[in-house]
Design a protein around this motif. Structure first.
Motif, short mmCIF file in Angstrom:
data_model
loop_
_atom_site.label_atom_id
_atom_site.label_comp_id
_atom_site.label_asym_id
_atom_site.label_seq_id
_atom_site.Cartn_x
_atom_site.Cartn_y
_atom_site.Cartn_z
N ILE A 69 1.12 -1.05 0.23
CA ILE A 69 -0.32 -0.24 0.58
C ILE A 69 0.62 0.93 -0.11
N ALA A 70 1.86 1.65 1.19
CA ALA A 70 2.95 2.19 0.74
C ALA A 70 3.96 2.39 -0.13
N LEU A 71 3.82 1.45 -1.72
CA LEU A 71 4.13 1.68 -2.35
C LEU A 71 3.32 2.90 -3.41
N ASP B 105 -0.70 -11.39 -3.93
CA ASP B 105 -0.72 -11.16 -5.31
C ASP B 105 -1.02 -10.36 -6.16
N GLY B 106 -2.75 -10.20 -5.50
CA GLY B 106 -3.49 -9.40 -7.04
C GLY B 106 -2.63 -7.87 -6.40
N LEU B 107 -2.06 -7.34 -5.54
CA LEU B 107 -1.58 -6.42 -4.94
C LEU B 107 -0.14 -6.08 -5.86
N ILE B 108 0.70 -7.35 -5.98
CA ILE B 108 1.89 -7.02 -7.10
C ILE B 108 1.00 -6.20 -8.25
N TYR B 312 -7.16 0.55 -7.07
CA TYR B 312 -6.23 -0.37 -6.76
C TYR B 312 -6.26 -0.77 -5.87
N ILE B 313 -6.18 0.50 -4.30
CA ILE B 313 -6.82 -0.04 -3.26
C ILE B 313 -7.32 -0.61 -2.88
#
Lengths: 117, 553
Positions: A69-71, B105-108, B312-313
């Protein structure tokens, strides 16, 4: 813009200052962004367990989640830094260059541009 | 629940699943019962956007109006429109689905899609606005020969647009069949016809407002879903994650990186394609010419990065919300415990779980609107490559009047629309998973190197740019064909000749080396003149002096 007018602007100290400052900031911020992103990707590729550590004793949240989240937030913050610098300092320098060019009669108006693009 | 069925919708995102982003809109869906809420809300959206198109058509008279809305869009509006262009239905449903199945992995992937934007801002956005008028070929050919460079840029643009457009059309047909209960062919024709109407009558002004409305609807809908999901846990992320770990089959594994990114070559190559492919997509680059000056261009990227990052968050929260609220509710599962409608339905089911049939209808309508906005932007970018680059500057060598160029651009839009409908129907049952990946590879390897080098490297000549761009285009196409996504998955061979799914690392390197080699060995008189012309271009790119002013609306 003809070569003479361009050379004149190029020799303007404001122009040299603008180019030097803006390029430096642009490349530094790009390096930070690329560095952070690839550091993140390489940790995932080589040491994924490093991101699986809980943020606190007994928490299910791993350090990977706040880091991810920070990125996202850092990406936005870096664009904010650039826009702030550009809106203030760089725009002042650009205006000074434009004023100088207009004063010299080197300003190329719309009519000349149509053929130029 | 109208989505009761058991079949596989893989309207995934590019960017999702084992073969990563390739997994675009593949797979078959079954026609559903007609969804009245969704259709009423969609009709409202269509009525509003056609009203805007009518309004825009009164203000679209010149080529500048048509291609760039007269340069009268503000930085904030353009930031929303860019976000609207970038947040496709595939990324909304696909990334939330990836979070649903794999968690972290979705966050990547989300991060990969986002980090290109700051780089675009720091290095190219302002220069692009200061040098270009309608298309990125204006910038690439600024001091180089028009004919070869514009032809190459137009081929790169049309290839990117066509691949992207087919993926969107097939995805639209599948999604609409599933969400609205409309026939696949009718859905594809409807999307194509609306796209033609928006673009031919309303040009960039209508396209921009369609994108802005869609972005606002999508961001509001996703915000509501994320908040409603968190509300179930007293707004405690810890409680939501704890519940997700408890109920998910993979338990703690969903909170850490899984197997999506395993070998470093693929990881780096994918990262390059995501970052620099974005900076080479013609419909994205075109958005920088819709604002008045470099200042508004930079503000556009600032707002766009904020909206896209926020989105995306939200998709991350929505994915976890679906694990806790959808996967635990038998209403949304089939006999085998899988999601009804396939993995990509996670966000759609969550919409029903938190907001009932009415909100489900809203989210379905938003998904359809999303596709319309993206295809309208693509059609406009494709039409401008045909009319502005190929017709006006290559074929007529710049000796063309506004009326003729406008006419050609409208004909080009209609032809592109008909082609898109035809190809959408033709590719219905094909495996098109590779298409968006290939579009990004071409954008990163053919379009991006010549844009970047033309602005940053004095030594670039026509010969270098032409051969470098052509090599980038050729290498990316060949490597994608030889890669697992086409050689194995589409052509059915046992083993891929090129082992990586993403060619960008190799094709971008080939393009840059080609540009460099064919430039430094170019000793022609015209090459010398091109190097000398860099100075004037550099001054304009830095100061905007000489760039065309805007027409306010």
């Amino acid at each position: 813009m003809n070569a003479v007018a361009a050379a004149k602007i190029r020799n303007n100290p404001h122009f040299q200052e603008l180019v030097a400052k803006r390029s430096r900031l642009g490349w530094i911020l790009s390096a930070i962004m690329l560095g952070l992103y690839y550091a993140f990707i390489l940790v995932i590729a080589f040491a994924p367990q490093a991101l699986a550590v809980p943020v606190a004793q007994g928490s299910v949240i791993t350090v990977g989640i706040p880091i991810g989240i920070a990125l996202i937030l850092v990406s936005f913050a870096l664009t904010g830094i650039y826009v702030h610098k550009a809106n203030t300092e760089f725009d002042r320098l650009t205006q000074a260059i434009r004023d100088g060019a207009a004063h010299d009669g080197a300003f190329v108006g719309r009519a000349a541009v149509r053929g130029g693009v | 629940m109208k989505l009761r069925q058991r079949l596989l919708l893989t309207l995934g995102a590019w960017g999702v699943c084992g073969t990563a982003w390739a997994d675009a809109l593949t797979g078959q869906t079954e026609k559903q019962a007609v969804n009245v809420h969704a259709i009423v809300m969609f009709l409202l959206f269509v009525a509003a956007t056609l009203g805007i198109t009518y309004w825009a058509s009164k203000r679209t008279r010149t080529t500048s109006d048509f291609y760039t809305a007269g340069g009268g869009i503000t930085g904030f509006q353009n930031g929303l429109a860019i976000a609207g262009d970038y947040m496709s239905a595939a990324s909304f449903l696909g990334i939330s689905a990836l979070v649903f199945t794999s968690g972290f992995d979705g966050l990547i992937y989300s991060i990969g899609f986002l980090v290109g934007w700051p780089i675009i801002l720091f290095l190219i956005a302002e220069r692009l606005r200061n040098l270009g008028r309608y298309t990125f070929a204006d910038v690439a050919s600024y001091r180089l020969q028009q004919k070869p460079i514009r032809s190459l840029a137009a081929v790169g643009s049309l290839a990117t647009v066509a691949l992207y457009l087919i993926a969107q059309m097939v995805g639209a047909g599948q999604l609409i069949k599933l969400l609205f209960g409309l026939d696949y062919n009718i859905a594809v024709i409807l999307v194509g016809v609306l796209m033609i109407l928006y673009v031919t009558f309303g040009g960039m002004l209508a396209t921009t407002w369609v994108q802005i409305i869609k972005a606002v609807l999508l961001l509001s809908g996703a915000s509501f879903m994320a908040l409603a999901a968190l509300w179930h846990f007293g707004f405690s992320p810890e409680a939501m994650f704890a519940k997700a770990v408890e109920v998910h089959a993979k338990h703690e594994a969903i909170m850490a990186p899984g197997t999506l990114v395993s070998d470093p070559i693929s990881a780096i190559s994918l990262g390059l394609a995501l970052m620099f492919g974005t900076a080479g997509l013609p419909h994205i680059l075109m958005r920088f010419f819709t604002v008045a000056d470099a200042k508004e261009a930079r503000k556009s990227v600032f707002y766009a990065t904020g909206f896209i990052g926020y989105f995306y968050i939200l998709t991350f929260i929505i994915g976890f919300g679906a694990i806790t609220l959808v996967a635990t509710n038998p209403q949304y599962l089939d006999g085998a415990g899988k999601l009804i409608g396939g993995g990509n339905m996670a966000a759609v089911h969550l919409a029903h779980a938190v907001g009932g049939n009415l909100f489900l209808g809203f989210i379905s309508a938003v998904a359809f609107a999303t596709i319309l906005a993206v295809v309208a932007g693509l059609a406009l970018a494709g039409a401008s490559a045909v009319s502005h680059d190929l017709y006006a500057n290559v074929f007529r060598r710049g000796k063309v009047n506004e009326a003729q160029e406008m006419k050609v651009s409208k004909i080009a839009t209609i032809v592109l629309g008909i082609l898109a409908i035809g190809l959408g129907i033709l590719f219905e049952k094909q495996n098109i998973a590779f298409m968006v990946g290939l579009a990004f590879a071409i954008a990163a390897s053919a379009n991006f190197p010549i844009i970047l080098l033309s602005m940053f490297w004095k030594g670039l000549t026509t010969r270098g740019a032409f051969w470098g761009g052509a090599i980038g285009l050729g290498v990316s196409v060949v490597l994608v064909v030889l890669s697992p996504t086409v050689w194995v998955d589409v052509l059915g061979n046992a083993k891929a000749i090129f082992p990586y799914s993403y060619p960008a690392l190799f094709s971008m390197a080939a393009a840059f080396i080609g540009c460099w080699l064919f430039s430094i060995t170019d000793h022609s008189v015209s090459a010398e003149a091109e190097r000398e012309a860099f100075e004037a271009q550099f001054v304009r790119s830095q100061t905007g002096i000489g760039a065309e002013g805007a027409v306010a609306h």
